[in-house]
Design a protein around this motif. Structure first.
Motif, short mmCIF file in Angstrom:
data_model
loop_
_atom_site.label_atom_id
_atom_site.label_comp_id
_atom_site.label_asym_id
_atom_site.label_seq_id
_atom_site.Cartn_x
_atom_site.Cartn_y
_atom_site.Cartn_z
N ARG A 75 4.24 -4.22 -11.27
CA ARG A 75 3.07 -5.07 -10.99
C ARG A 75 3.50 -6.39 -10.34
N CYS A 78 4.34 -5.70 -6.79
CA CYS A 78 3.10 -5.41 -6.07
C CYS A 78 2.39 -6.71 -5.70
N ARG A 79 2.29 -7.64 -6.64
CA ARG A 79 1.64 -8.94 -6.37
C ARG A 79 2.43 -9.75 -5.34
N GLU A 80 3.77 -9.70 -5.46
CA GLU A 80 4.61 -10.45 -4.51
C GLU A 80 4.48 -9.88 -3.11
N GLY A 82 1.75 -8.86 -1.90
CA GLY A 82 0.48 -9.30 -1.37
C GLY A 82 -0.68 -8.36 -1.63
N TYR A 83 -0.52 -7.38 -2.44
CA TYR A 83 -1.61 -6.45 -2.73
C TYR A 83 -2.53 -7.05 -3.81
N ASP A 84 -3.81 -6.68 -3.72
CA ASP A 84 -4.81 -7.22 -4.64
C ASP A 84 -4.93 -6.40 -5.93
N ASN A 85 -4.92 -5.09 -5.81
CA ASN A 85 -5.18 -4.22 -6.96
C ASN A 85 -3.86 -3.68 -7.52
N CYS A 86 -3.15 -4.50 -8.28
CA CYS A 86 -1.83 -4.11 -8.81
C CYS A 86 -1.87 -3.73 -10.28
N ASP A 87 -3.02 -3.77 -10.92
CA ASP A 87 -3.09 -3.56 -12.38
C ASP A 87 -3.44 -2.14 -12.78
#
Length: 88
Positions: A75, A78-80, A82-87
Protein backbone atom coordinates in the motif's frame (compact mmCIF):
# COMPACT_ATOMS: atom_id res chain seq x y z
CA UNK A 1 10.38 -68.26 77.94
CA UNK A 2 7.14 -69.32 76.29
CA UNK A 3 5.25 -66.61 78.11
CA UNK A 4 7.60 -63.89 76.93
CA UNK A 5 7.38 -65.25 73.38
CA UNK A 6 3.58 -65.21 73.56
CA UNK A 7 3.63 -61.62 74.80
CA UNK A 8 6.15 -60.53 72.17
CA UNK A 9 4.29 -62.14 69.26
CA UNK A 10 1.54 -59.48 69.01
CA UNK A 11 4.17 -56.74 69.06
CA UNK A 12 6.11 -58.45 66.30
CA UNK A 13 2.94 -58.90 64.25
CA UNK A 14 2.13 -55.20 64.65
CA UNK A 15 5.59 -54.20 63.43
CA UNK A 16 5.66 -56.71 60.56
CA UNK A 17 3.36 -54.85 58.10
CA UNK A 18 5.59 -51.79 58.30
CA UNK A 19 8.63 -53.91 57.54
CA UNK A 20 6.91 -55.61 54.63
CA UNK A 21 5.86 -52.24 53.22
CA UNK A 22 9.41 -50.91 53.58
CA UNK A 23 10.91 -53.99 51.93
CA UNK A 24 8.41 -53.71 49.09
CA UNK A 25 9.33 -50.05 48.59
CA UNK A 26 13.03 -50.85 48.52
CA UNK A 27 12.54 -53.70 46.07
CA UNK A 28 10.36 -51.70 43.65
CA UNK A 29 12.45 -48.50 43.81
CA UNK A 30 14.87 -49.46 40.99
CA UNK A 31 11.96 -50.43 38.74
CA UNK A 32 10.22 -47.12 39.37
CA UNK A 33 13.45 -45.20 38.79
CA UNK A 34 14.01 -47.03 35.51
CA UNK A 35 10.46 -46.32 34.38
CA UNK A 36 10.89 -42.63 35.22
CA UNK A 37 14.11 -42.43 33.18
CA UNK A 38 12.35 -44.01 30.20
CA UNK A 39 9.47 -41.56 30.60
CA UNK A 40 11.84 -38.60 30.67
CA UNK A 41 13.84 -39.81 27.67
CA UNK A 42 10.91 -40.54 25.36
CA UNK A 43 8.19 -38.33 23.94
CA UNK A 44 4.63 -39.60 24.03
CA UNK A 45 2.30 -39.12 21.07
CA UNK A 46 0.30 -36.60 23.09
CA UNK A 47 3.43 -34.54 23.80
CA UNK A 48 4.48 -34.75 20.15
CA UNK A 49 1.04 -33.56 19.00
CA UNK A 50 1.07 -30.71 21.52
CA UNK A 51 4.56 -29.63 20.46
CA UNK A 52 3.64 -29.83 16.76
CA UNK A 53 0.51 -27.74 17.35
CA UNK A 54 2.53 -25.12 19.24
CA UNK A 55 5.10 -25.04 16.44
CA UNK A 56 2.41 -24.63 13.79
CA UNK A 57 0.66 -21.82 15.70
CA UNK A 58 3.95 -19.95 16.01
CA UNK A 59 4.64 -20.46 12.29
CA UNK A 60 1.14 -19.22 11.39
CA UNK A 61 1.66 -16.17 13.59
CA UNK A 62 4.98 -15.41 11.85
CA UNK A 63 3.37 -15.91 8.42
CA UNK A 64 0.46 -13.66 9.34
CA UNK A 65 2.78 -10.95 10.61
CA UNK A 66 4.89 -11.18 7.44
CA UNK A 67 1.78 -11.01 5.23
CA UNK A 68 0.50 -7.99 7.13
CA UNK A 69 3.86 -6.25 6.77
CA UNK A 70 4.01 -7.09 3.04
CA UNK A 71 0.49 -5.70 2.51
CA UNK A 72 1.43 -2.52 4.39
CA UNK A 73 4.54 -2.15 2.23
CA UNK A 74 2.50 -2.74 -0.95
CA UNK A 75 0.00 0.00 0.00
CA UNK A 76 2.87 2.37 0.80
CA UNK A 77 4.51 1.74 -2.59
CA UNK A 78 1.14 2.12 -4.31
CA UNK A 79 0.58 5.54 -2.70
CA UNK A 80 4.15 6.63 -3.49
CA UNK A 81 3.54 5.67 -7.13
CA UNK A 82 0.62 8.08 -7.17
CA UNK A 83 -2.35 5.73 -7.33
CA UNK A 84 -5.58 6.69 -5.57
CA UNK A 85 -7.16 3.33 -4.75
CA UNK A 86 -4.42 1.51 -2.82
CA UNK A 87 -6.49 0.08 0.06
CA UNK A 88 -7.77 -3.12 -1.52
Amino acid sequence: MKTSLLLATPLILLALPGCVRTVASVVTAPVRAGAQVVDWSTTSQDEADRNYGRKMRKQEARDGKAAKQAEKERRKQCREAGYDNCDR
